[in-house]
Write an enzyme that holds these catalytic residues in place. Structure first.
Site, mmCIF file in Angstrom:
data_model
loop_
_atom_site.group_PDB
_atom_site.id
_atom_site.type_symbol
_atom_site.label_atom_id
_atom_site.label_comp_id
_atom_site.label_asym_id
_atom_site.label_seq_id
_atom_site.Cartn_x
_atom_site.Cartn_y
_atom_site.Cartn_z
ATOM 1 N N HIS A 84 -37.449 8.387 -41.527
ATOM 2 C CA HIS A 84 -38.391 7.164 -41.778
ATOM 3 C C HIS A 84 -37.190 6.082 -41.505
ATOM 4 O O HIS A 84 -36.005 6.236 -41.706
ATOM 5 C CB HIS A 84 -38.498 7.070 -43.470
ATOM 6 C CG HIS A 84 -39.653 8.121 -43.607
ATOM 7 N ND1 HIS A 84 -40.290 8.186 -44.878
ATOM 8 C CD2 HIS A 84 -40.318 9.162 -42.891
ATOM 9 C CE1 HIS A 84 -41.257 8.962 -44.937
ATOM 10 N NE2 HIS A 84 -41.104 9.557 -43.672
ATOM 11 N N GLU A 98 -36.156 3.687 -43.223
ATOM 12 C CA GLU A 98 -35.403 3.496 -44.641
ATOM 13 C C GLU A 98 -34.066 4.312 -44.512
ATOM 14 O O GLU A 98 -32.984 4.107 -44.894
ATOM 15 C CB GLU A 98 -36.043 3.772 -45.952
ATOM 16 C CG GLU A 98 -37.003 2.705 -46.317
ATOM 17 C CD GLU A 98 -38.468 3.297 -46.035
ATOM 18 O OE1 GLU A 98 -39.417 2.698 -46.360
ATOM 19 O OE2 GLU A 98 -38.584 4.115 -44.715
ATOM 20 N N CYS A 154 -41.517 5.522 -49.592
ATOM 21 C CA CYS A 154 -42.185 6.740 -50.092
ATOM 22 C C CYS A 154 -40.873 7.253 -51.202
ATOM 23 O O CYS A 154 -39.907 6.815 -51.268
ATOM 24 C CB CYS A 154 -42.385 7.768 -49.171
ATOM 25 S SG CYS A 154 -40.664 8.399 -48.266
ATOM 26 N N CYS A 200 -37.734 8.215 -49.715
ATOM 27 C CA CYS A 200 -36.690 7.063 -49.331
ATOM 28 C C CYS A 200 -36.304 6.282 -50.597
ATOM 29 O O CYS A 200 -34.932 6.039 -50.663
ATOM 30 C CB CYS A 200 -37.321 6.406 -48.335
ATOM 31 S SG CYS A 200 -37.688 6.919 -46.598
#
Length: 118
Positions: free
Chosen positions: A24, A26, A54, A57
């Site tokens: 991701h 992040e 999420c 993260c």
């Protein structure tokens, strides 16, 4: 990620490119920022992100002790606030809704294009 008024990391989602569910934006930004700072903690740093992180993260941001998270659109299905609201470091502050409509539209257009390529 911004630290002391300087952008120290930029990233985007690489899950498809790397065939890695953990890639991701992040996570990529945390790695880059830590390398730039020369340490694993992101104290005095702010993450700006389009959509609410999420739980994975958010947990990583918690371990990194990031000071602040600012995001645009909420993720009602998979956002950390619904699933794991206590996962961040206790000193981390969160601001949501920054350009929320624009962020939501951007994400809707992105996923629409993924589902229905031209």
């Amino acid at each position: 990620i911004v630290c002391k008024d300087r952008i120290i990391a930029r990233a985007h989602n690489l899950t498809e490119t790397l065939n890695d569910v953990t890639a991701h934006a992040e996570m990529q930004a945390i790695t880059s920022a830590a390398a730039t700072l020369g340490g694993k903690y992101l104290i005095d740093c702010t993450l700006y992100v389009t959509v609410e992180p999420c739980p994975m993260c958010a947990a990583a941001l918690g371990w990194a002790q990031i000071s602040r998270i600012i995001y645009g659109a909420s993720d009602e299905k998979r956002g950390f606030r619904k699933i794991a609201p206590a996962v961040l470091h206790p000193k981390t502050t969160v601001e949501s809704g920054l350009l929320a409509e624009e962020a939501a539209t951007l994400m809707q257009q992105f996923f629409q294009a993924k589902r229905h390529p031209k």
